[in-house]
Motif scaffolding. Structure first.
Motif, PDB file in Angstrom:
ATOM      1  N   GLU A  82       0.781  -1.227   0.000  1.00 43.77           N
ATOM      2  CA  GLU A  82       0.000   0.000   0.000  1.00 43.77           C
ATOM      3  C   GLU A  82       0.818   1.285   0.000  1.00 43.77           C
ATOM      4  O   GLU A  82       0.257   2.375   0.093  1.00 43.77           O
ATOM      5  N   SER A  83       2.139   1.206  -0.130  1.00 45.39           N
ATOM      6  CA  SER A  83       2.944   2.432  -0.113  1.00 45.39           C
ATOM      7  C   SER A  83       2.686   3.261  -1.359  1.00 45.39           C
ATOM      8  O   SER A  83       2.295   2.736  -2.413  1.00 45.39           O
ATOM      9  N   ILE A  84       2.921   4.552  -1.262  1.00 48.77           N
ATOM     10  CA  ILE A  84       2.713   5.425  -2.417  1.00 48.77           C
ATOM     11  C   ILE A  84       3.655   5.047  -3.550  1.00 48.77           C
ATOM     12  O   ILE A  84       3.301   5.130  -4.732  1.00 48.77           O
ATOM     13  N   GLY A  85       4.856   4.556  -3.204  1.00 49.77           N
ATOM     14  CA  GLY A  85       5.794   4.118  -4.242  1.00 49.77           C
ATOM     15  C   GLY A  85       5.256   2.948  -5.033  1.00 49.77           C
ATOM     16  O   GLY A  85       5.371   2.899  -6.259  1.00 49.77           O
ATOM     17  N   ASP A  86       4.657   1.972  -4.324  1.00 45.52           N
ATOM     18  CA  ASP A  86       4.065   0.826  -5.013  1.00 45.52           C
ATOM     19  C   ASP A  86       2.901   1.257  -5.898  1.00 45.52           C
ATOM     20  O   ASP A  86       2.736   0.769  -7.018  1.00 45.52           O
ATOM     21  N   ARG A  87       2.073   2.175  -5.378  1.00 46.80           N
ATOM     22  CA  ARG A  87       0.934   2.653  -6.158  1.00 46.80           C
ATOM     23  C   ARG A  87       1.393   3.336  -7.441  1.00 46.80           C
ATOM     24  O   ARG A  87       0.878   3.068  -8.532  1.00 46.80           O
ATOM     25  N   LEU A  88       2.357   4.242  -7.308  1.00 50.03           N
ATOM     26  CA  LEU A  88       2.833   4.981  -8.481  1.00 50.03           C
ATOM     27  C   LEU A  88       3.492   4.052  -9.489  1.00 50.03           C
ATOM     28  O   LEU A  88       3.336   4.228 -10.698  1.00 50.03           O
ATOM     29  N   LEU A  89       4.228   3.051  -8.988  1.00 47.32           N
ATOM     30  CA  LEU A  89       4.850   2.095  -9.898  1.00 47.32           C
ATOM     31  C   LEU A  89       3.786   1.315 -10.658  1.00 47.32           C
ATOM     32  O   LEU A  89       3.919   1.062 -11.856  1.00 47.32           O
ATOM     33  N   GLY A  90       2.708   0.959  -9.960  1.00 48.60           N
ATOM     34  CA  GLY A  90       1.614   0.264 -10.631  1.00 48.60           C
ATOM     35  C   GLY A  90       1.031   1.074 -11.761  1.00 48.60           C
ATOM     36  O   GLY A  90       0.800   0.565 -12.868  1.00 48.60           O
ATOM     37  N   PHE A  91       0.804   2.366 -11.516  1.00 51.28           N
ATOM     38  CA  PHE A  91       0.255   3.223 -12.569  1.00 51.28           C
ATOM     39  C   PHE A  91       1.279   3.454 -13.687  1.00 51.28           C
ATOM     40  O   PHE A  91       0.917   3.563 -14.859  1.00 51.28           O
ATOM     41  N   GLU A  92       2.547   3.510 -13.309  1.00 52.76           N
ATOM     42  CA  GLU A  92       3.594   3.738 -14.308  1.00 52.76           C
ATOM     43  C   GLU A  92       3.652   2.612 -15.331  1.00 52.76           C
ATOM     44  O   GLU A  92       3.915   2.851 -16.509  1.00 52.76           O
TER      45      GLU A  92
END
Length: 227
Positions: A82-92
């Protein structure tokens, strides 16, 4: 009947999602590891892919990258990370949505329909027009979802394609960040799309050229074709 692929190594979670969605009249398919997930996702057509990040053999990030190269299927990440880094990587790497476990199945159902409807609406809009945009050395085929730069096909994810389409169709003015965010995420009024948008803009500049999307400070973005 809409087809959904669940790529999830937890058999209990996958079974619960499958049972719920089948009661909602979806046709549901399952993969329990990364290798099977890639094979199914890239060789068959689905309306939505539900993709876990942590999988045996091949992780969800690599799967999303490889699927987005071959398909234009919306991917919803379903994961405990749930980290913001994981979220952004998912969208990337091409995800259109990100849900953190445990999540409510009724919310998952609602989000699935939003993305199916969103994709269907854009396809119908494109098919009601000539379906092509020609702008100097850029050719965009809206029906085939192709972006050609000087005759070379550039792969864009669904969200990247929609950003470019909006900027080109309004190339005579500056498009605000809020307009683009609403254009891409109108269905979630409580969602802050600022971080997501930054990722997509950065990806587009890398795929096309750095000055293609020009930032107008405090206002938004416009297309720059003179560079």
């Amino acid at each position: 009947m809409k087809k959904i692929l669940i790529i999830e190594d937890n058999t209990e979670i996958s079974a619960n999602i499958k049972e719920y969605l089948e009661l909602e009249d979806f046709s549901v398919f399952q993969a329990f590891n990364g290798d099977d997930g890639i094979q199914m996702a890239t060789t068959q057509d689905y309306d939505i892919i539900l993709l876990d990040l942590m999988l045996p053999w091949v992780d969800g990030i690599d799967i999303a990258r490889r699927v987005s190269v071959k398909k234009w299927t919306p991917i919803i990440m379903t994961t405990a990370r749930e980290s913001i880094g994981d979220r952004l990587l998912g969208f990337e790497v091409g995800a259109v949505d990100y849900m953190v476990k445990p999540f409510d199945l009724s919310e998952l159902h609602a989000r699935i329909w939003v993305h199916i409807w969103n994709k269907s609406w854009w396809v119908s809009q494109w098919e009601s027009t000539r379906g092509k945009i020609q702008f100097k050395w850029i050719d965009i085929d809206l029906k085939k979802h192709k972006f050609l730069k000087e005759g070379i096909n550039i792969h864009l994810t669904q969200k990247e394609f929609l950003i470019i389409e909006k900027l080109l169709l309004q190339s005579d003015r500056v498009v605000s960040r809020s307009d683009i965010i609403e254009h891409l995420w109108w269905w979630d009024s409580l969602f802050d799309g600022d971080n997501k948008l930054d990722v997509y803009i950065s990806n587009l500049r890398s795929k096309l050229w750095k000055t293609f999307i020009k930032t107008i400070k405090w206002v938004g973005y416009t297309i720059e074709l003179e560079s």
